[in-house]
Write an enzyme that holds these catalytic residues in place. Structure first.
Site, short mmCIF file in Angstrom:
data_model
loop_
_atom_site.label_atom_id
_atom_site.label_comp_id
_atom_site.label_asym_id
_atom_site.label_seq_id
_atom_site.Cartn_x
_atom_site.Cartn_y
_atom_site.Cartn_z
CB SER A 1 -12.32 -38.02 50.04
OG SER A 1 -11.92 -36.88 49.94
N GLY B 1 -12.90 -33.31 51.87
CA GLY B 1 -13.13 -32.73 50.98
C GLY B 1 -12.24 -32.64 49.85
CG ASN C 1 -20.58 -31.86 58.70
OD1 ASN C 1 -21.77 -31.49 58.57
ND2 ASN C 1 -19.53 -31.44 59.39
CD1 TRP C 2 -26.72 -33.60 55.04
CD2 TRP C 2 -28.09 -32.01 54.90
NE1 TRP C 2 -27.49 -34.15 55.02
CE2 TRP C 2 -28.66 -32.91 55.18
CE3 TRP C 2 -29.20 -30.88 55.45
CZ2 TRP C 2 -30.32 -33.62 54.70
CZ3 TRP C 2 -30.35 -31.03 55.30
CH2 TRP C 2 -30.69 -32.75 54.75
CE LYS C 3 -17.92 -31.28 56.09
NZ LYS C 3 -16.51 -30.88 54.99
CG HIS D 1 -16.25 -30.53 61.11
ND1 HIS D 1 -15.23 -30.63 60.68
CD2 HIS D 1 -16.41 -31.84 60.28
CE1 HIS D 1 -15.27 -30.87 59.15
NE2 HIS D 1 -15.84 -31.86 59.07
CD GLU E 1 -15.02 -28.15 57.51
OE1 GLU E 1 -16.33 -28.26 57.34
OE2 GLU E 1 -14.92 -29.04 56.34
CD GLU F 1 -14.61 -36.25 59.99
OE1 GLU F 1 -15.60 -36.51 59.01
OE2 GLU F 1 -14.72 -34.97 60.15
C1 PEP Z 1 -16.29 -33.77 56.52
O1 PEP Z 1 -16.33 -32.49 56.59
O2 PEP Z 1 -16.67 -34.44 57.77
C2 PEP Z 1 -16.48 -34.48 55.87
C3 PEP Z 1 -15.93 -36.17 55.91
O3 PEP Z 1 -16.30 -34.50 54.31
P1 PEP Z 1 -15.79 -35.25 52.96
O4 PEP Z 1 -16.32 -36.59 53.26
O5 PEP Z 1 -16.30 -34.40 51.80
O6 PEP Z 1 -14.85 -35.22 53.05
#
Ligand code: PEP
Length: 251
Positions: free
Chosen positions: A214, A175, A9-11, A97, A99, A169
């Site tokens: 992470s 993050g 996921n490049w966001k 997600h 976010e 998640e």
């Molecule tokens: C995500 O945003 O889906 C995610 C898993 O981010 P990160 O790997 O940076 O924790």
């Protein structure tokens, strides 16, 4: 069909050219050194999807949107429809997600509509669930995840349910550099699969359940070794081709 999936996921990262360059680099590394048993997905910003889809080999790498609209088309300024994603070459769409839930107020009810729209236009939803830190500390995480699954997925017919990928998640791990331990991930993934089995029976064995939060090359192997962890949804580490490859090869 249950598959091993690693989705990046490049966001809201990478300019257009940076994104195309990253896709080319990932494609090259995956071709040369990637575990062939893993389905690789990249999820760039909307503006990059069509070109990313052209520069990667679609037998190796699929493309996902990071969101889609609840409506099919029309006067919805700023929205992107499921059909648009599909027509630009996406096969998947990330929905729910954390976010999107926390910054844009996306509710389970809204996500229910988005999942249905994605399925209508042949996109595979990667549906994200997970608890925030306070919910885990209050031991409410099972209830939160149950509600996220029941409200959004439980009235799908079996044919549609089979197409959905789930990503667990824990929001406190996204993050932050904090990863759920392999045991914590397995505990929740098993909980999710058991819950799905109560509703959808044996089909739950075919559901791919990804871990996100992470995940890095250094912890992917341990996480992916769990019987109910079928891969990862990756944020930060998906922005570097070498790290993303390291996670793909965590299987
Ligand atoms: C995500 O945003 O889906 C995610 C898993 O981010 P990160 O790997 O940076 O924790």
């Amino acid at each position: 069909m249950r598959q091993k999936i690693v989705a990046g996921n490049w966001k809201m990262n990478k300019t257009y050219q940076e994104g195309i360059d990253l896709a080319i680099e990932i494609d090259k590394l995956v071709a040369e050194k990637g575990n062939k048993n893993v389905t690789v997905v990249v999820s760039p910003p909307f503006t990059h999807i069509a070109e990313v889809n052209k520069v990667v080999n679609n037998d190796r790498i699929s493309v996902a949107g990071q969101n889609c609209a609840t409506e099919t088309s029309g006067a919805y300024t700023g929205e992107i429809s499921a059909e648009m994603l599909w027509s630009a070459g996406a096969d998947y769409v990330i929905l729910g997600h954390s976010e999107r839930r926390s910054y844009y107020g996306e509710t389970n009810e809204l996500l229910k509509a988005k999942i249905r729209k994605a399925l209508e236009f042949n996109l595979t939803p990667i549906y994200c669930v997970g608890e925030v830190l306070e919910e885990r500390e209050a031991n409410k995480h099972f209830d939160v995840i149950k509600e996220q699954l029941e409200t959004v997925l439980f009235d799908l017919d079996k044919e549609d349910f089979e197409k959905v990928v789930i990503a667990y998640e824990p929001v406190w791990a996204i993050g932050t550099g904090k990863t759920a331990s392999a045991a914590q991930a397995q505990e929740i993934h098993k909980f999710i699969r058991d819950l799905l089995a109560k509703k959808f029976g044996g089909l739950a064995q075919n559901t791919s359940i990804l871990y996100g939060g992470s995940c890095k090359p250094s912890n992917a192997k341990e996480l992916f070794a769990n019987p109910d962890v079928d891969g990862g949804l990756i944020g930060g580490a998906a922005l570097t081709a070498e790290d993303f490859l390291g996670i793909i090869n965590g299987f």
